[in-house]
Design an enzyme around this catalytic site. Structure first.
Site, PDB file in Angstrom:
ATOM      1  N   SER A 122      24.326 -32.782 -31.400  1.00 16.24           N
ATOM      2  CA  SER A 122      25.595 -32.221 -30.957  1.00 16.24           C
ATOM      3  C   SER A 122      25.639 -30.725 -31.195  1.00 16.24           C
ATOM      4  O   SER A 122      26.470 -30.039 -30.628  1.00 16.24           O
ATOM      5  CB  SER A 122      26.749 -32.898 -31.679  1.00 16.24           C
ATOM      6  OG  SER A 122      26.492 -32.996 -33.045  1.00 16.24           O
ATOM      7  N   HIS A 143      23.843 -34.977 -24.602  1.00 21.00           N
ATOM      8  CA  HIS A 143      24.733 -35.228 -25.739  1.00 21.00           C
ATOM      9  C   HIS A 143      25.793 -36.289 -25.430  1.00 21.00           C
ATOM     10  O   HIS A 143      26.657 -36.087 -24.581  1.00 21.00           O
ATOM     11  CB  HIS A 143      25.401 -33.903 -26.146  1.00 21.00           C
ATOM     12  CG  HIS A 143      26.344 -34.056 -27.284  1.00 21.00           C
ATOM     13  ND1 HIS A 143      27.555 -33.428 -27.356  1.00 21.00           N
ATOM     14  CD2 HIS A 143      26.251 -34.802 -28.406  1.00 21.00           C
ATOM     15  CE1 HIS A 143      28.162 -33.770 -28.470  1.00 21.00           C
ATOM     16  NE2 HIS A 143      27.399 -34.619 -29.119  1.00 21.00           N
ATOM     17  N   GLU A 155      27.174 -34.625 -22.172  1.00 17.61           N
ATOM     18  CA  GLU A 155      26.888 -33.224 -21.862  1.00 17.61           C
ATOM     19  C   GLU A 155      25.388 -33.045 -21.618  1.00 17.61           C
ATOM     20  O   GLU A 155      24.579 -33.484 -22.433  1.00 17.61           O
ATOM     21  CB  GLU A 155      27.343 -32.325 -23.021  1.00 17.61           C
ATOM     22  CG  GLU A 155      28.861 -32.269 -23.152  1.00 17.61           C
ATOM     23  CD  GLU A 155      29.352 -31.479 -24.361  1.00 17.61           C
ATOM     24  OE1 GLU A 155      30.297 -30.689 -24.207  1.00 17.61           O
ATOM     25  OE2 GLU A 155      28.805 -31.669 -25.470  1.00 17.61           O
ATOM     26  N   ASN A 194      32.698 -30.416 -28.267  1.00 17.41           N
ATOM     27  CA  ASN A 194      32.861 -30.239 -29.709  1.00 17.41           C
ATOM     28  C   ASN A 194      33.566 -28.932 -30.062  1.00 17.41           C
ATOM     29  O   ASN A 194      34.191 -28.830 -31.111  1.00 17.41           O
ATOM     30  CB  ASN A 194      31.510 -30.309 -30.429  1.00 17.41           C
ATOM     31  CG  ASN A 194      31.138 -31.747 -30.741  1.00 17.41           C
ATOM     32  OD1 ASN A 194      31.945 -32.654 -30.580  1.00 17.41           O
ATOM     33  ND2 ASN A 194      29.909 -31.946 -31.178  1.00 17.41           N
TER      34      ASN A 194
END
Ligand code: CAA
Length: 288
Positions: A122, A143, A155, A194
């Site tokens: 991440s 991700h 992602e 994130n």
């Protein structure tokens, strides 16, 4: 077969790796999930089987689809053997740059030359791993979000040297997994989701730390006032306090940005070993 991808290997049978492997098997790919620990593999199998059996009970999947997916999924402690004929690797090991570099260097030696090597990391960008291989053009981030069986978004993040073909194949695999693609044009620590999540988390920790509200009430605000499915503290417990902490640490180490340092309240939990659901104690306490 997607872009001639027949076999997929997932490295790491933790919460993320195991569910990603199941997603892959359910999507019809012959899949191997590798872990150094046989115990982790046994636990992963038991948890995955009960998840997908429940899906059948609830009418979310057919028994036939689930049985076929189980047959397609192999659990192995032998990484070299698993990747010898693989087409696509998704690494989901611990968030530690040097461990990931070692894994990628070994994958590069043992996986076929055409195989694409992705990382579910991440926060560790693939540019920080790609040069451990002789195929940096075939490396990128892919991700997933926790729990990977449920969360739709993935992602896809190339580094400056990732080839167009690698991006296209990774997107095609994501599509074949039935996931929604979030394509980044370039790397940035934390990617997109994130970074959004972290903005909320930092604010939540600051409000709690300043004694403005209890963490339960901050979670309530996120759920009841903003309709988030979970509050930021519940979500830290789900994702893992250790993961949340290590992700911030990695960003701090990569950027030297003081603001990226884990929040002291997060560090306290991490240092106490209260990692959330996985240890039975995080912000909340969980029954066995
Ligand atoms: N694994 C797999 N499936 C799960 C699950 C898990 N850990 N938890 C729940 N589910 C599934 C099950 O199918 C469950 O249905 P059943 O219990 O009937 O089988 C269904 O989700 C609903 O679960 P619940 O009724 O227990 O609770 P819920 O409706 O709140 O859903 C949730 C649970 C899907 C986790 C939901 O709360 C949610 O979407 N939370 C937010 C998750 C999130 O934001 N994830 C992103 C984290 S950030 C990240 O992952 C990035 C990173 O880099 C670390």
């Amino acid at each position: 077969m997607t872009h001639n991808i027949g076999h997929i290997t997932v490295i790491g049978a933790g919460a993320m790796g195991s569910q990603i492997a199941m997603v892959s098997a359910l999507a019809g790919f012959s899949t191997t999930v590798v872990d150094i620990s046989q115990d982790s593999l046994d636990r992963a199998r038991q948890q995955l089987w009960s998840r997908v059996d429940r899906d059948v009970e609830k009418g979310r999947r057919t028994a036939e689809d689930v049985e076929q997916a189980k047959d397609r999924l192999v659990f192995s402690t032998q990484q070299d053997e698993a990747v010898a004929h693989t087409d696509f690797v998704i690494e989901a090991a611990i968030e530690d740059r040097s461990i990931k570099r070692d894994i990628f260097a070994q994958l590069d030696k043992t996986a076929p030359a055409h195989a694409i090597l992705t990382t579910n990391s991440s926060n560790i960008m693939s540019s920080q791993i790609a040069d451990a291989t002789n195929r940096p053009d075939k490396v990128c981030n892919m991700h997933f979000f926790n729990p990977a069986l449920v969360m739709a978004g993935v992602e896809v993040v190339p580094h400056a040297g990732t080839s167009q073909e690698t991006i296209e194949t990774t997107i095609a695999v994501t599509e074949a997994f039935g996931k929604d693609i979030i394509e980044l044009k370039q790397e940035i620590p934390g990617f997109v989701a994130n970074r959004l999540l972290n903005a909320i988390r930092v604010e939540a920790l600051n409000l709690y730390d300043a004694g403005i509200a209890d963490f339960e009430d901050i979670d309530q605000a996120a759920r009841s006032a903003l309709r988030h499915p979970m509050g930021p503290f519940e979500l830290m417990d789900l994702v893992g306090i250790d993961v949340a902490y290590l992700v911030r640490m990695a960003e701090y180490e990569q950027t030297g940005n003081e603001a990226a340092k884990p929040h002291p309240k997060l560090a306290e939990k991490y240092e106490a070993g209260d990692y959330g659901r996985k240890t039975g104690q995080g912000w909340y306490q969980y029954a066995e």
